[in-house]
Design a protein around this motif. Structure first.
Motif: not given
Ligand code: AMP
Length: 421
Positions: A118-140
């Protein structure tokens, strides 16, 4: 060389100065102009070389024209995607992004597993130019539609060798398939196996290659030594060295999983608390072993190259190569676990006559000979012909016989002669 000549704008130069960086590291001097020019880069660099700033600083410069303070997330699509194998690394890199982006209205966030979505979803909805991610969670997130990658201009694959070792490449491929082929790709890896080179060819377009030696720690504060030893006496020599040098925390590398288990068993029977970690053990088991080791409950962690890479252990007083690796690059990788951050470290290799070829390969790569130390009682030719030294991995066919027959002096001078080359 100074940062001023690399093409970064004054505010970024100020940030760099505020961080206390007076001059660029070799990877920064080499990579920053290439990244600014929009080239694909294949970089051989380990953690500690300043590689994070080598890609983050020029990427911030490239994002600058798009930076704005618009509130709508639609105005902040993900433009840079940085993939890393572990949560710790992802968090660390995103912290660096925030630090270096301080003077710019550029947003970033990090998504990794092991924490709620959830907190990640909120941050993504806010809009980011740079996303740092591990592959599994990014696929989720991609599966749930909480992030879109259609506007990604730059992909950074960091610690690519560790991603490969940890089995993330299928996930990485699925992610890369969603990106435009017109993107810029930056590929960082500490080691370059054939498989890594194949992946680089798959992901990169006419890349520039940048190679930097590991920080000078190999020369500065890391002592390397090799002991010529009869293959059957290696486990005994190791016990002897652990006691003699009072090694309280030592990472020992073997070539095989069974070798690792047998050696750990031998050490325990000889009163040296040890445990083996290898890919047959579950992740929780490996983590528990690592915690015991870090706490000091066990003195010796025996690992294979593959198992050691997923582990968060960077600074150790002692590393022992119970056997030299087949790939000389792995030697560099192994000894890089010690002598970091100005601390002194010792990397010891136990070398039997059967490993002369591997030794030659390592020394060719190092462009120097590893100093030889002699433990008289363990020299080649002193081994027991009849018994299998408990825990000592078997030598190649014919190896033990040859080792036993050879006069000690002869074998010793042969190893020493090669070492001196
Ligand atoms: P990295 O290899 O990216 O993990 O960076 C290793 C460390 O070097 C980090 O703590 C950085 O803050 C630091 N660092 C990066 N670039 C420089 C530089 N040019 N001068 C001094 N330290 C640096």
């Amino acid at each position: 060389m100074t940062f001023d000549t690399l093409g970064l704008a004054p505010d970024l130069l100020e940030t760099v100065a505020r961080e206390g960086y007076t001059e660029p590291t070799p990877i920064q001097s080499a990579a920053i102009p290439l990244v600014l020019a929009g080239r694909d880069v294949l970089a051989a660099a380990q953690t500690g070389t300043g590689k994070t700033a080598a890609f983050v600083l020029p990427l911030l410069e490239r994002l600058r024209p798009h930076a704005n303070t618009a509130i709508s997330p639609a105005r902040h699509p993900v433009r840079v995607l940085i993939l890393l194998p572990t949560r710790e690394l992802a968090v660390q890199v995103e912290e660096s992004v925030r630090t270096y982006a301080r003077s710019l209205p550029i947003r970033s966030t990090v998504v990794h597993g092991g924490v709620p979505m959830d907190p990640q979803v909120k941050a993504l909805w806010g809009g980011v130019e740079i996303l740092v991610a591990t592959p599994g969670r990014l696929l989720d997130h991609l599966g749930q539609g909480t992030v879109k990658l259609g506007q990604v201009e730059v992909l950074v694959l960091d610690e690519a060798d560790r991603m490969l070792d940890m089995g993330f490449m299928p996930d990485v491929r699925r992610i890369v398939a969603l990106l435009t082929s017109r993107r810029q790709t930056l590929f960082f890896s500490a080691t370059f196996s054939d498989e890594i080179r194949r992946l680089a060819r798959e992901f990169l377009h006419e890349p520039e290659t940048v190679e930097v030696a590991r920080r000078n720690s190999v020369a500065d504060n890391l002592t390397q030594a090799l002991y010529p030893v009869d293959g059957t006496l290696k486990a005994d020599l190791l016990v002897h060295l652990i006691r003699e040098e009072q090694m309280a925390q030592v990472l020992v590398f073997t070539r095989t999983k069974t070798g690792a288990s047998r050696l750990a068993g031998h050490l325990n029977r000889r009163g040296v608390p040890a445990t083996a970690i290898h890919s047959d053990r579950s992740q929780p088991e490996r983590m528990r072993a690592l915690e015991d080791f870090k706490r000091g409950d066990i003195a010796v962690l025996v690992a294979t190259d593959v198992a050691s890479r997923g582990l968060d252990i960077e600074e150790l007083p002692h590393v022992v190569n119970f056997e030299l690796p087949w790939d000389p690059q792995d030697y560099i990788h192994r000894i890089g676990r010690t002598g970091r951050a100005g601390a002194s470290g010792v990397a010891i290799s136990l070398v039997s006559p059967e490993e002369v070829e591997q030794l030659r390969g390592v020394q060719r790569l190092l462009r120097r000979a590893i100093p030889v130390r002699v433990a008289e009682d363990f020299l080649p030719g002193r081994g027991r012909r009849d018994s299998d030294a408990d825990g000592a991995p078997a030598l190649p066919p014919g190896g033990r016989g040859a080792g036993s027959r050879r006069p000690a002096g002869h074998a010793r001078s042969r190893t020493a002669a090669i070492a001196a080359r």
